[in-house]
Design a protein around this motif. Sequence first.
Motif, PDB file in Angstrom:
ATOM      1  N   ASP A  99      34.005 -14.993  37.974  1.00 20.74           N
ATOM      2  CA  ASP A  99      34.327 -13.493  38.003  1.00 20.74           C
ATOM      3  C   ASP A  99      35.756 -12.984  38.184  1.00 20.74           C
ATOM      4  N   GLU A 100      36.588 -14.041  38.573  1.00 22.90           N
ATOM      5  CA  GLU A 100      38.053 -13.341  38.821  1.00 22.90           C
ATOM      6  C   GLU A 100      38.936 -14.008  37.768  1.00 22.90           C
ATOM      7  N   PHE A 101      38.590 -15.357  37.115  1.00 20.56           N
ATOM      8  CA  PHE A 101      39.219 -16.067  36.273  1.00 20.56           C
ATOM      9  C   PHE A 101      38.547 -16.200  34.777  1.00 20.56           C
ATOM     10  N   GLU A 102      37.422 -15.485  34.709  1.00 15.05           N
ATOM     11  CA  GLU A 102      36.819 -15.545  33.437  1.00 15.05           C
ATOM     12  C   GLU A 102      36.487 -17.181  32.694  1.00 15.05           C
ATOM     13  N   VAL A 103      36.150 -18.226  33.776  1.00 14.09           N
ATOM     14  CA  VAL A 103      35.960 -19.688  33.317  1.00 14.09           C
ATOM     15  C   VAL A 103      34.868 -19.645  32.526  1.00 14.09           C
ATOM     16  N   ARG A 104      34.939 -20.353  31.523  1.00 15.95           N
ATOM     17  CA  ARG A 104      33.772 -20.247  30.553  1.00 15.95           C
ATOM     18  C   ARG A 104      32.877 -21.807  30.643  1.00 15.95           C
ATOM     19  N   PHE A 105      33.379 -22.479  31.070  1.00 13.26           N
ATOM     20  CA  PHE A 105      32.309 -23.880  31.346  1.00 13.26           C
ATOM     21  C   PHE A 105      32.918 -24.387  32.739  1.00 13.26           C
ATOM     22  N   LEU A 106      31.899 -25.230  33.496  1.00 13.70           N
ATOM     23  CA  LEU A 106      32.359 -25.942  34.602  1.00 13.70           C
ATOM     24  C   LEU A 106      31.688 -27.220  34.512  1.00 13.70           C
ATOM     25  N   GLN A 107      32.378 -28.200  35.123  1.00 10.55           N
ATOM     26  CA  GLN A 107      31.615 -29.709  35.232  1.00 10.55           C
ATOM     27  C   GLN A 107      31.648 -30.129  36.805  1.00 10.55           C
ATOM     28  N   LEU A 108      30.776 -30.987  36.897  1.00 13.18           N
ATOM     29  CA  LEU A 108      30.666 -31.832  38.341  1.00 13.18           C
ATOM     30  C   LEU A 108      30.973 -33.059  38.038  1.00 13.18           C
ATOM     31  N   ARG A 109      31.735 -33.822  39.065  1.00 14.96           N
ATOM     32  CA  ARG A 109      31.786 -35.303  38.977  1.00 14.96           C
ATOM     33  C   ARG A 109      31.584 -35.736  40.568  1.00 14.96           C
ATOM     34  N   LEU A 110      31.093 -37.140  40.598  1.00 18.02           N
ATOM     35  CA  LEU A 110      30.748 -37.675  41.886  1.00 18.02           C
ATOM     36  C   LEU A 110      30.905 -39.102  42.095  1.00 18.02           C
ATOM     37  N   GLN A 111      32.066 -39.433  42.722  1.00 16.22           N
ATOM     38  CA  GLN A 111      32.391 -40.714  42.834  1.00 16.22           C
ATOM     39  C   GLN A 111      32.561 -41.218  44.206  1.00 16.22           C
ATOM     40  N   GLY A 112      32.557 -42.579  44.628  1.00 14.77           N
ATOM     41  CA  GLY A 112      32.536 -43.020  45.868  1.00 14.77           C
ATOM     42  C   GLY A 112      33.864 -43.681  46.117  1.00 14.77           C
ATOM     43  N   THR A 113      34.275 -43.471  47.579  1.00 15.22           N
ATOM     44  CA  THR A 113      35.526 -44.406  48.248  1.00 15.22           C
ATOM     45  C   THR A 113      34.765 -45.304  48.940  1.00 15.22           C
ATOM     46  N   ALA A 114      35.641 -45.969  49.901  1.00 13.84           N
ATOM     47  CA  ALA A 114      35.229 -46.941  50.695  1.00 13.84           C
ATOM     48  C   ALA A 114      34.550 -46.285  51.808  1.00 13.84           C
ATOM     49  N   THR A 115      35.055 -44.979  52.334  1.00 17.56           N
ATOM     50  CA  THR A 115      34.317 -44.340  53.683  1.00 17.56           C
ATOM     51  C   THR A 115      33.592 -42.941  53.164  1.00 17.56           C
ATOM     52  N   HIS A 116      33.739 -42.378  52.137  1.00 19.29           N
ATOM     53  CA  HIS A 116      33.352 -41.212  51.794  1.00 19.29           C
ATOM     54  C   HIS A 116      33.095 -40.934  50.122  1.00 19.29           C
ATOM     55  N   ALA A 117      32.444 -39.919  49.903  1.00 22.43           N
ATOM     56  CA  ALA A 117      32.148 -39.572  48.580  1.00 22.43           C
ATOM     57  C   ALA A 117      32.915 -38.230  47.985  1.00 22.43           C
ATOM     58  N   GLN A 118      33.507 -38.391  46.858  1.00 20.13           N
ATOM     59  CA  GLN A 118      34.152 -37.354  46.155  1.00 20.13           C
ATOM     60  C   GLN A 118      33.262 -36.348  45.479  1.00 20.13           C
ATOM     61  N   LEU A 119      33.054 -35.256  45.770  1.00 19.05           N
ATOM     62  CA  LEU A 119      32.472 -34.391  44.846  1.00 19.05           C
ATOM     63  C   LEU A 119      33.430 -33.099  44.276  1.00 19.05           C
ATOM     64  N   ASP A 120      33.587 -33.334  42.994  1.00 20.18           N
ATOM     65  CA  ASP A 120      34.428 -32.188  42.409  1.00 20.18           C
ATOM     66  C   ASP A 120      33.863 -31.289  41.618  1.00 20.18           C
ATOM     67  N   LEU A 121      34.175 -29.984  41.631  1.00 24.08           N
ATOM     68  CA  LEU A 121      33.817 -28.997  40.708  1.00 24.08           C
ATOM     69  C   LEU A 121      34.965 -28.627  39.987  1.00 24.08           C
ATOM     70  N   VAL A 122      34.835 -29.085  38.739  1.00 21.31           N
ATOM     71  CA  VAL A 122      35.961 -28.976  37.660  1.00 21.31           C
ATOM     72  C   VAL A 122      35.895 -27.758  36.494  1.00 21.31           C
ATOM     73  N   TRP A 123      37.021 -27.232  36.425  1.00 21.40           N
ATOM     74  CA  TRP A 123      37.149 -26.117  35.262  1.00 21.40           C
ATOM     75  C   TRP A 123      38.321 -26.196  34.456  1.00 21.40           C
ATOM     76  N   SER A 124      38.288 -25.475  33.540  1.00 22.49           N
ATOM     77  CA  SER A 124      39.573 -25.271  32.678  1.00 22.49           C
ATOM     78  C   SER A 124      39.787 -23.873  32.606  1.00 22.49           C
ATOM     79  N   GLY A 125      40.915 -23.261  32.480  1.00 22.50           N
ATOM     80  CA  GLY A 125      41.268 -21.936  32.288  1.00 22.50           C
ATOM     81  C   GLY A 125      42.620 -21.572  33.257  1.00 22.50           C
ATOM     82  N   GLN A 126      42.667 -20.435  33.564  1.00 22.76           N
ATOM     83  CA  GLN A 126      44.007 -19.683  34.068  1.00 22.76           C
ATOM     84  C   GLN A 126      44.230 -20.507  35.374  1.00 22.76           C
TER      85      GLN A 126
END
Length: 728
Positions: A409-436
């Motif tokens: 709505d506010e930055f008119e992002v055209r596409f999004l991406q999700l990543r999921l990786q593990g560390t020794a104690t936690h999981a990293q869930l990323d919401l990735v985008w390209s834009g302003q």
Amino acid sequence: MRKIDPRLVLAIAAAGLVMALWLVLMSVIVWSTLDAQERLAVGDVLAPRTVLVAMGWMLGLFLVAVTLHMLHRRYVGDPHRLIEKIRVVVTATTPQQLTPRGTAEMQAMARAVNELAAQRDQLRGDVAEQVAQASLRVQQEKNRLAALMAELNQSVVVCNREGRILLYNQRARQQFRQLSQGAGAAAGAELIGIGRSIYAVLDQQLVAHALERIHQALGRGVATPSAQFVTTTQGGHLLRVQVAPVRESAPPGDGETQEGLQAVSGLVLMLDDVTASVQEEAERDQLMHGLTEGSRSSLANIQAAVDMLGYADLEPAMRERFLGVVRDEVGAMGRRVNDLAHRATQRLKTRWPMEDMLGADLVTAAQRRIAQHCDRPVTLDTIDTSLWLKVDSYTLLLALTYLAHRLVDEFEVRFLQLRLQGTATHAQLDLVWSGQAMSNETVMSWEMDAMRFGSERSPLTVRDVVERHGGEMWFERERARHQAFFRFMLPLASVQGVVDAPLGESEFSRPEYYDFDLFKMADQGSALDDRPLSELTYTVFDTETTGLNPADGDAIIQIGAARIVNGKLLRQECFDQLVDPGRRIPAASIPIHGITDDMVVGKPGIAQVLPLFHAYAQDTVLVAHNAAFDMRFLQLQEEASGVAFHQPVLDTLLLSAVVHPQQESHRLEAIAERFNVTVLGRHTALGDALVTAEIWLRLIPLLQEQGIHTLRQAREAAQKSYYARIKY
């Protein structure tokens, strides 16, 4: 240590006596043929050589003894050992072969037995295949039941009329494990298990009263009677229990007995832990009562003030005073409403439970939800499909979709991406985008605003969701790739609960445990000593210790146990607990059991563990290999722990000597080799307990072949064994 066969001793003694008598007789005969002068000459010759004659005589006796021993071993001992091994092959439930040894005749006999055993195994295989085909439909029904039980969010336990558990699902196991932890239980303790009594958790009188109400309903002709009650556990939890009967199928033409008492063969118990909901409801009622009473008082004061303000001749000071009353009461009402809203928000944070979830499933659900709400393509990149997360999936998906919606709505992002990786104690869930690019201030405002997008409304914020998961969330730029992302640090699920599930399966794949054969055991009422060995329930256990001298201060550092119910080894209901011995573990013993001082630091002491093991082994017969050693360690801790083990004890070492008296060794490895039992985890308490359990299941039919059918007979036979003389 090998026991000397008394028959061999008697044979050697008899041979020596016969040889001595024969020599004496020959000497008398020869002596009688000599005249006086010859006798004097012989006496003169033998007198200085008396010692040599005696030594020759002893050497002759020794040679006779060795010869008899070899003959006895070859023609008496070896056939007896072969017979013992043949009995093992005969009673074995898996294919097993003899190794041909001894004389040509014995080798031929061994080969003949192997051929017969092979034919029997082939016939068994044919019969097993036919039985498997015939029972396929029954197994399919069981699988449907298993699938249904696995998907139920409610705890379900099925008992026979004596309260012995016949079936339970994974939800029940998890719930009872939480109840046991609430009562101070250490790791490895279980309140639930096949064949165990439900009365360890529930009051027997409450269940009996529910059963009586069901009987009354059956007497009135109610088709599907049920009853329910609420009870408190030892850990302080409130349980709501709904009880339904398991009806016996009567033979055609037979009616039910009076009031349908005989029609009930068991009970289905559906349990809910209502502790939190009851407490929450009480708090809600208290809050609403406070809001209502406070608002009534405030409205009365406001009404009185408004009535006074209606007088035109009211003095300015009094008018200002009444206006102040209105302002104060309105402010108080606002604070009460805000407090109510804040508490409602706090309850909403914990409304959805934290559950174990496969990370790939969460990411896939987020992909679909974001694409649906934001009308943008969402791709997946670098997804670790092996990660299990402990998450509140509802609020987490809400937060991801909210952030994606604001990006669109506010930055008119055209596409999004999700990543999921593990560390020794936690999981990293990323919401990735390209834009302003955006500022950190914007990110902070998004994080603290209540989540609202489209038709979705929630008083929760992204920060609330992050705090609910005990993790972190931040904004980061990847300048090289011209991308940015929100990163959520999420907790991993318990490794014990997901990765190391019994038999190589996830706990969530087949989380039901049942044994309906226990319905048949409801009327067993004979004394324990007179019960058949095949009908008893056993706790097979082993201990690892700091050393071999309990009287000199050596202590238990691990207890492992498994249960045998209805002739089946329940591997999923094991007891495995490390124990802090309160002293250093000698370096010489560490290579044997592999337990170091670091591994027992922080573990419960024996005074905490023994009551748990005592409860685990309640109403069962104890079984161990060289049980005198393990029981001595337990007995020395009775005063410190406050529990005593008075149940019967059976020793596989002694009973192996009973069924195989001719075998050279009765060590655990030697017995396992004879029975073709795979030894895994040797010199770990649980590993040795499981091997001992497999051995005990194979010893039972061999004991029955010798006429040893009951517990009393097995104990009496064991006490007659040579090894029963060993004391600790």
